[in-house]
Motif scaffolding. Structure first.
Motif, mmCIF file in Angstrom:
data_model
loop_
_atom_site.group_PDB
_atom_site.id
_atom_site.type_symbol
_atom_site.label_atom_id
_atom_site.label_comp_id
_atom_site.label_asym_id
_atom_site.label_seq_id
_atom_site.Cartn_x
_atom_site.Cartn_y
_atom_site.Cartn_z
ATOM 1 N N VAL A 348 -34.816 -39.950 -4.952
ATOM 2 C CA VAL A 348 -35.921 -39.335 -4.225
ATOM 3 C C VAL A 348 -37.119 -39.251 -5.171
ATOM 4 N N ARG A 349 -38.296 -39.484 -4.638
ATOM 5 C CA ARG A 349 -39.506 -39.376 -5.453
ATOM 6 C C ARG A 349 -40.406 -38.272 -4.906
ATOM 7 N N LEU A 350 -40.781 -37.364 -5.826
ATOM 8 C CA LEU A 350 -41.779 -36.345 -5.519
ATOM 9 C C LEU A 350 -43.098 -36.785 -6.154
ATOM 10 N N SER A 351 -44.206 -36.540 -5.479
ATOM 11 C CA SER A 351 -45.499 -36.983 -6.015
ATOM 12 C C SER A 351 -46.578 -35.942 -5.749
ATOM 13 N N TYR A 352 -47.610 -35.971 -6.643
ATOM 14 C CA TYR A 352 -48.784 -35.118 -6.463
ATOM 15 C C TYR A 352 -50.002 -35.881 -6.983
ATOM 16 N N ALA A 353 -51.030 -36.015 -6.158
ATOM 17 C CA ALA A 353 -52.264 -36.706 -6.549
ATOM 18 C C ALA A 353 -53.215 -35.681 -7.164
ATOM 19 N N ALA A 354 -53.290 -35.678 -8.488
ATOM 20 C CA ALA A 354 -54.125 -34.689 -9.185
ATOM 21 C C ALA A 354 -55.603 -34.952 -8.925
ATOM 22 N N LYS A 355 -56.349 -33.880 -8.726
ATOM 23 C CA LYS A 355 -57.795 -33.967 -8.539
ATOM 24 C C LYS A 355 -58.492 -33.895 -9.903
ATOM 25 N N THR A 356 -59.788 -34.181 -9.896
ATOM 26 C CA THR A 356 -60.572 -34.148 -11.137
ATOM 27 C C THR A 356 -60.487 -32.763 -11.776
ATOM 28 N N GLY A 357 -60.160 -32.751 -13.043
ATOM 29 C CA GLY A 357 -60.072 -31.490 -13.767
ATOM 30 C C GLY A 357 -58.711 -30.838 -13.708
ATOM 31 N N GLU A 358 -57.757 -31.454 -12.986
ATOM 32 C CA GLU A 358 -56.423 -30.875 -12.869
ATOM 33 C C GLU A 358 -55.450 -31.568 -13.816
ATOM 34 N N THR A 359 -54.499 -30.793 -14.313
ATOM 35 C CA THR A 359 -53.394 -31.337 -15.104
ATOM 36 C C THR A 359 -52.087 -30.997 -14.401
ATOM 37 N N VAL A 360 -51.096 -31.885 -14.575
ATOM 38 C CA VAL A 360 -49.811 -31.761 -13.868
ATOM 39 C C VAL A 360 -48.686 -31.662 -14.883
ATOM 40 N N GLN A 361 -47.724 -30.796 -14.577
ATOM 41 C CA GLN A 361 -46.501 -30.750 -15.377
ATOM 42 C C GLN A 361 -45.321 -30.448 -14.453
ATOM 43 N N TRP A 362 -44.343 -31.372 -14.479
ATOM 44 C CA TRP A 362 -43.137 -31.189 -13.674
ATOM 45 C C TRP A 362 -42.147 -30.313 -14.421
ATOM 46 N N SER A 363 -41.114 -29.913 -13.691
ATOM 47 C CA SER A 363 -40.125 -29.005 -14.274
ATOM 48 C C SER A 363 -39.346 -29.641 -15.416
ATOM 49 N N ASP A 364 -39.330 -30.967 -15.488
ATOM 50 C CA ASP A 364 -38.656 -31.620 -16.614
ATOM 51 C C ASP A 364 -39.606 -31.866 -17.782
#
Length: 482
Positions: A348-364
């Motif tokens: 399964v793939r989870l995804s998030y399209a980050a907007k300008t100025g945003e940073t992403v961090q998954w639980s792993d």
């Protein structure tokens, strides 16, 4: 001449023999006897000692006279009765400013015995022009002669005068029947007084000009080596000048600063967090004034709403402006959707399209835009922007396909029994398309939820295609009976 204590210096001596009929003193004068002399001791500036004395061979006479170092001293002895004598002088310095002169008279003839005339008065002189400084004085002396007469331009009849003022001074000296005139110029330079003034700030293209007073006999030296009484500058720097004459040296310094245009930079456009406040700041330099777009003049401007904000800065020479745009920025909005079911052996793939100025961090701990899941569990994401952070998570479970049965008859009669085309749980959420017997598509969905038929359909045979993640694609027939 310069002498030290206990030095012995020969003083020049003159001896002159006068015949009775031409001598300056008559032999009939009762106060003079044989070997009577008139002695004169003098120098260029000091007082004169005149002495008449009577002495015999081998006897000495001693007298003192105050002299300055470097004076030209001389001794003259006149023999009155021409008896023949030798005269010489010597000096012992008992005190740096006092000469003790011993004149000895003997029977040896003088080498000047044949000189019939006294020394001339042509050596009378006031010397070269002289400069005195403020508060100083100078002694003027033409040189002394015993029994000489003096008449100065000041009216004085002394052999010397002291002056403190500038001017032309003359003297007439009458001696031995001759009158000699001489004059000298005394200079007294005015005190050097000037100033470059205070330090100055000037606008680009302007200049500062100094025009110093002209002082007689003075020299001018600027810090750049120029020697004029005037100076014009148009660049930033520290400037100094030294004015000198024989009496004094006066210096002054001034700093000139060219005002550079203000450097105004409010930075990039801002994103204002909802419910928060931002601040625009400018540190005004010396002589600068500021005004914000709302008319305020403080160094900081509080921002609570979106818009365009402008600042105007002036330093008296140049006006500079800058502006920034402010937009509202909410917290991140994160939605990973419903919990997921993972088919055995699938991913399964989870995804998030980050907007300008945003940073992403998954639980792993990963920071890419997608997360690939191959095992059951709870998976989360944290999205951060300058306003804060938002989180979401999903639960992923395993679907066990195993054996399953797809019904081929339904009875949608409203008795809540076999009213719908019912698929097993692990087959649900697949895509389903239903056709009538003429091949017309009458129903389609990408995520089937056991909800067909949704409208009244006639009894008959219908055909379907089913695609689900955990099973192979299925095709079949459905008998609909009322």
């Amino acid at each position: 001449m310069e002498v030290d204590s206990q030095d012995r210096v020969l003083v020049s001596a003159y001896y002159y023999s006068y015949l009775l009929d031409i001598g300056p003193y008559s032999s009939t004068k009762p106060e003079f006897q044989a070997d009577s002399f008139v002695a004169t001791l003098s120098n260029d500036l000091a007082t004169v000692e005149c002495a008449r004395f009577v002495t015999g061979p081998g006897e000495d006479i001693v007298w003192n006279m105050e002299l300055d170092f470097g004076d030209n001293a001389w001794l003259m002895v006149d023999n009155v009765l021409n008896t023949g004598a030798s005269v010489f002088g010597s000096k012992i310095v008992d005190d740096p400013d006092v000469w003790s002169v011993v004149a000895s008279v003997g029977n040896n003839p003088s080498p000047y015995v044949n000189d019939p005339q006294p020394p001339p008065a042509t050596d009378i002189s006031l010397g070269s022009d002289v400069t005195i400084c403020h508060g100083e004085k100078v002694k003027l002396s033409p040189g002394q002669r015993c029994n000489a007469q003096y008449l100065w331009s000041t009216g004085s009849t002394n052999s010397t005068i002291e002056v403190t003022q500038a001017g032309t001074y003359w003297v007439d000296v009458t001696w031995q029947g001759n009158t000699v005139h001489d004059e000298v110029e005394v200079f007294n330079p005015a005190p050097i007084v000037f100033t470059l003034g205070n330090d100055q700030l000037i606008c680009p293209g302007n200049s500062v000009a100094w025009n110093l007073p002209v002082f007689d006999g003075a020299t001018y030296l600027w810090s750049d080596g120029s020697t004029s009484t005037t100076k014009t500058v148009s660049t930033t720097g520290t400037y100094s000048v030294k004015v000198s004459n024989i009496c004094q040296t006066v210096s002054d310094t001034a700093k000139v600063t060219v005002k550079l245009p203000p450097v105004v930079d409010l930075g990039n456009d801002l994103q204002l967090c909802v419910g928060k406040e931002a601040s625009l700041n400018y540190a005004a330099g010396p002589g600068e004034t500021i005004q914000w777009s709302d008319g305020s003049t403080a160094t900081a401007l509080a921002i609570t709403s979106p818009g365009t904000y402008k600042i105007t800065v002036s330093n008296g020479c140049t006006i500079v402006t800058d502006e920034v745009g402010v937009t509202l920025s909410p917290l991140p909005v994160v939605d990973l959707g419903e919990d997921q079911k993972l088919c055995d052996g699938k991913e399964v793939r989870l995804s998030y399209a980050a907007k300008t100025g945003e940073t992403v961090q998954w639980s792993d701990g990963s920071t890419s835009s997608t997360l690939t899941i191959e095992q059951a569990g709870t998976y989360g994401i944290t999205v951060t922007n300058h306003c804060g952070a938002a989180q979401d998570e999903v639960l992923v479970t395993i679907k066990d396909a195993g054996e399953f049965l797809i019904p081929n008859v339904i009875t949608p009669n409203g008795d809540n029994k076999n009213d719908y085309f019912q698929l097993p749980d692990h087959v649900q959420d697949g895509s389903l398309t239903v056709y009538n017997r003429w091949g017309e598509r009458i129903f389609t969905t990408s995520s089937y939820e056991n909800n067909w038929p949704q409208a009244s359909l006639s009894t008959g045979v219908y055909f379907y295609t089913l695609r689900s993640k955990c099973i192979p694609d299925q095709k079949g027939m459905i008998q609909l009976i009322h």
